[in-house]
Design an enzyme around this catalytic site. Structure first.
Site, mmCIF file in Angstrom:
data_model
loop_
_atom_site.group_PDB
_atom_site.id
_atom_site.type_symbol
_atom_site.label_atom_id
_atom_site.label_comp_id
_atom_site.label_asym_id
_atom_site.label_seq_id
_atom_site.Cartn_x
_atom_site.Cartn_y
_atom_site.Cartn_z
ATOM 1 N N ASP A 1 45.938 48.813 41.438
ATOM 2 C CA ASP A 1 44.477 48.925 41.219
ATOM 3 C C ASP A 1 44.339 50.083 40.202
ATOM 4 O O ASP A 1 45.329 50.599 39.601
ATOM 5 C CB ASP A 1 43.987 49.723 42.976
ATOM 6 C CG ASP A 1 42.699 49.197 43.223
ATOM 7 O OD1 ASP A 1 41.943 49.731 42.377
ATOM 8 O OD2 ASP A 1 42.567 48.419 43.950
ATOM 9 N N TRP B 1 43.135 49.373 53.208
ATOM 10 C CA TRP B 1 42.837 50.342 52.020
ATOM 11 C C TRP B 1 43.578 51.794 52.190
ATOM 12 O O TRP B 1 43.177 52.167 53.105
ATOM 13 C CB TRP B 1 41.445 50.271 51.498
ATOM 14 C CG TRP B 1 40.637 48.726 51.492
ATOM 15 C CD1 TRP B 1 40.043 48.009 52.237
ATOM 16 C CD2 TRP B 1 41.205 48.107 50.397
ATOM 17 N NE1 TRP B 1 39.939 46.788 51.765
ATOM 18 C CE2 TRP B 1 40.534 46.634 50.787
ATOM 19 C CE3 TRP B 1 41.958 48.009 49.155
ATOM 20 C CZ2 TRP B 1 40.859 45.551 49.716
ATOM 21 C CZ3 TRP B 1 42.107 46.935 48.314
ATOM 22 C CH2 TRP B 1 41.370 45.666 48.410
ATOM 23 N N HIS C 1 39.298 46.945 38.430
ATOM 24 C CA HIS C 1 40.399 47.688 39.296
ATOM 25 C C HIS C 1 41.429 47.899 38.201
ATOM 26 O O HIS C 1 42.693 47.943 38.613
ATOM 27 C CB HIS C 1 40.675 47.213 40.424
ATOM 28 C CG HIS C 1 39.360 47.355 41.380
ATOM 29 N ND1 HIS C 1 39.434 48.574 42.118
ATOM 30 C CD2 HIS C 1 38.508 46.394 41.789
ATOM 31 C CE1 HIS C 1 38.409 48.423 43.044
ATOM 32 N NE2 HIS C 1 37.835 47.099 42.734
ATOM 33 N N GLU D 1 34.586 43.464 42.526
ATOM 34 C CA GLU D 1 34.061 44.756 42.292
ATOM 35 C C GLU D 1 34.048 44.971 40.689
ATOM 36 O O GLU D 1 34.047 46.140 40.254
ATOM 37 C CB GLU D 1 34.476 45.959 43.016
ATOM 38 C CG GLU D 1 34.275 45.705 44.365
ATOM 39 C CD GLU D 1 34.643 47.147 45.232
ATOM 40 O OE1 GLU D 1 33.987 47.733 46.099
ATOM 41 O OE2 GLU D 1 36.094 47.349 44.837
HETATM 42 C C1 ACM Z 1 37.336 45.059 48.298
HETATM 43 O O1 ACM Z 1 37.293 45.697 49.583
HETATM 44 N N1 ACM Z 1 37.113 45.686 47.128
HETATM 45 C C2 ACM Z 1 37.989 43.671 48.102
#
Ligand code: ACM
Length: 683
Positions: A202, A452, A254, A319
């Site tokens: 990321d 996350w 990302h 995103e």
């Molecule tokens: C995400 O939560 N951006 C997949």
């Protein structure tokens, strides 16, 4: 007539038996709950003569699981076993019988049966993976009286509802070393989860060694990455537990970390790419019009796909609005030349090229639901994560994907980093009441909880994943109808301690943090507070991503707090019960908490303060004050206007945030204040 009476009494008997049985079996702390369970009158006593035998020794998985089982069995029961390792053939009084050593994929047969009689326990499965799942159930069945441990007599027939029961761990925002991953894999196996989705890259770091592009680890990881040997070690470890590993290399967005190492692949030639230290969505993006980008990804994928034997490979794809694409005239020109009207069309062009590369390497491309654009082949797999759309439940994209011909996996509703209650996640029904054809239903592979890691480090990650994820595991394994919240909570409390027994640090590390916060003073006052405070929810801790950087402290009060704060839950229940039934005992249950919080302030006041805990002083003080005033009202059966004013003032303080937490007993306190006002008010 007689026949009718007979039929009715037979029916009544069956009903009674069924109710008795469901009450008995409901007392078992099984999670996930099996598809079918019935009780018999047997009792298999766990003594030193317990032995396990395997029908075949061709499965390393079953041997490994049996050895771990015996270790946990003897630790849990305190029984000194005469034989602590599995026997061959059918010589044991716990027999594990399976037919084949299964490849791990979405077709793996995980079913098993488990029968417990007085002198024999048998697990029967078609595959070694089924046997593993059965052993986990058996471990959860250990029961005891004052004098003995035993397995209660049961007949269980079990298999999963969904073939994909995953946990995603983001190791980019914060790196999580191999031992952290392994202990979480152990925990996953104990609740029959079977997919570990490894979010390896990321903006904040590229975490896997590349020998072909070594700058990825030397420049884009701060030295925090897995060597290829470590990757193999984790994949092998997961395989032993019957867990598939799906890597994710998130592109084309990302990509700050990748571009900090190889800026020539970026969409803006003069941009100063660097590893991102904040949380959020950023613009650095691979250039999809540059052939070097495809060469880089093909070489990288060719290098790393052999490390991951699974058929599925996740390319992220989320995103990206393509801001840098729009800012680059050459990219705009490319879009015109290729008749790509929008940046989403350009991303589809990129995804399709990647899919071809991955297919060549024997992989199926999976991506977050942004990749589901017109033109994307249905051979791709859609990972549903975004909010409701098109009137469909649970992200909408799940159902839309299944109806459009894509295999699909659900994470919308299972974002455990949003810090929402276990009840919330448990209540999400992946398919809802949508009618799907059998083919469409088969494309809904299952779901994944997503961890996350913007706000978690190895110290806290377990308490963000567990125990809530055990209940999510049940949602993916058990029948849709298994959804009683109280029954789940009761079982989860037991499973939570078993997870700790297994090595998960979600309980003990809370005390570790509080000891560190107080410089090793008595932490009981802070523990009391942490049992009624929860970390701010839905990303309001670190709003806008600017308060915390990746290297900020994460051993603060909020990190010692958890979702579903224990005393808050009990207090809420007690107040609701009191509201329903204004009895002495219901009132006592409420007052018990108030007394505890009233005295806690004097305990808190003994602490030598430091900047990490000073901000909690008003919380402790006003909690004590509110509790004391409420106790006074209940004891005197009257309350003055002045006391009510003071109560309201203190309650206003408790409504504030304290060190990135919220006090989650404000609503029941309000109920009690209203009660006092209504029933006891004097002038
Ligand atoms: C995400 O939560 N951006 C997949």
């Amino acid at each position: 007539m007689k026949k009718n009476i007979l039929a009715i009494s037979f029916f009544t008997l069956c009903l009674k038996l069924c109710i008795a049985q469901s009450i008995l079996t409901e007392s078992y702390n099984l999670m996930p709950w099996p598809q079918d369970i019935s009780e018999n009158t047997a009792k298999f006593i766990i003594n030193s003569d317990v032995t396990i035998s395997l029908s075949s020794d061709d499965s390393d998985r079953v041997r490994n699981a049996a050895v771990i089982f015996l270790r946990r069995l003897s630790n849990r029961t305190g029984v000194f076993l005469n034989e602590g390792f599995p026997l061959k053939e059918r010589k044991g009084n716990i027999q594990i019988i399976y037919k084949t050593h299964a490849p791990l994929n979405i077709k793996t047969d995980e079913s098993y049966t488990l029968t417990v009689n007085d002198s024999l326990v048998q697990i029967n499965a078609n595959t070694d993976i089924g046997a593993l799942r059965g052993l986990q159930t058996l471990l959860q069945l250990i029961t005891n009286s004052e004098t003995e441990y035993y397995f209660p007599g049961v007949n269980i027939t079990d298999s999963p509802r969904f073939v994909w029961r995953g946990l995603m761990i983001d190791v980019s925002r914060h790196f999580h070393p191999v031992h952290v991953i392994k202990r979480n894999l152990d925990a996953m196996a104990s609740v029959k989860m079977n997919v570990f989705h490894w979010h390896l890259t990321d903006d904040q770091g590229f975490r896997i060694e590349s020998k072909v592009y070594p700058k990825l680890q030397s420049k884009a990881s701060d030295g925090l990455f897995y060597t290829q040997e470590q990757i193999k070690e984790v994949v092998a470890y997961a395989n032993l537990l019957g867990i598939r590993v799906i890597p994710e290399i998130d592109v084309p967005g990302h990509a700050s970390a990748i571009l900090s190492a190889y800026p020539e692949l970026g969409s803006l030639p003069d941009y100063n790419y660097s590893i991102e230290r904040f949380a959020g969505v950023f613009h650095p993006t691979l250039d999809p019009t540059n052939e070097l980008t495809y060469e880089f990804l093909e070489n990288l994928f060719t290098e790393i796909t052999p490390l991951f034997p699974d058929d599925y490979f996740h390319i992220g794809g989320d995103e990206n609005e393509g801001k840098h694409w729009t800012e680059n005239k050459a990219i705009e020109q490319f879009k015109t030349e290729h008749n790509l009207k929008t940046n989403h069309d350009l991303q589809t062009y990129f995804n399709i090229r990647l899919e071809k590369t991955l297919n060549k390497l024997g992989k199926k491309l999976m991506g977050w639901d942004e990749i589901m654009t017109p033109g994307m082949p249905t051979s791709a797999v859609i990972h549903s994560w975004r909010g409701e759309n098109e009137g469909l439940p649970n992200g909408g994209s799940l159902i839309k994907a299944a109806k459009s011909g894509y295999q699909t996996v659900l994470s919308n509703g299972f974002y455990i980093d949003r810090m929402l209650s276990v009840d919330h996640h448990y209540s999400i029904e992946p398919i809802g009441d949508i009618a799907l054809t059998p083919e469409e239903r088969e494309r809904v592979l299952g779901g994944e909880a997503t961890m996350w890691s913007e706000l978690v480090t190895p110290l806290t990650i377990d308490s963000r994943i567990w125990p809530r994820t055990a209940a999510i595991a049940e949602r993916f394994w058990s029948a849709k109808e298994i959804r009683d919240l109280e029954h789940m909570q009761k079982r989860l409390a037991v499973i939570s301690y078993q997870l700790e027994e297994q090595g998960i640090t979600h309980i003990k590390n809370r005390a570790v943090i509080l000891r560190s916060m107080t410089n090793n003073q008595d932490i009981s006052a802070l523990q009391e507070l942490s049992n009624i405070c929860e970390p701010l929810k839905v990303y309001s801790r670190n709003k806008d991503g600017i308060e915390y950087k990746t290297f900020s402290p994460f051993n603060l009060f909020a990190d010692a707090c958890i979702v579903d704060a224990k005393d808050a839950l009990s207090f809420n229940k007690a107040v609701i019960a009191f509201q329903k039934e204004d009895t002495k005992s219901a009132q006592q249950a409420v007052l018990h908490f108030l007394k505890q919080w009233q005295v806690n302030y004097s305990n808190f006041s003994k602490l030598t303060l430091n900047p990490k805990i000073s901000a909690l002083e008003p919380l402790s003080k006003h909690l004590s004050k509110t509790s004391g005033l409420l106790l006074k009202c209940f004891e005197a059966q009257k309350v003055s206007t002045h006391d009510l004013d003071d109560l309201n003032t203190s309650l206003e303080v408790l409504k504030q945030e304290f060190m990135d937490t919220e006090v989650v007993i404000v609503a029941p306190l309000e109920i009690l204040i209203t009660y006092c006002k209504t029933n006891f008010q004097t002038r």
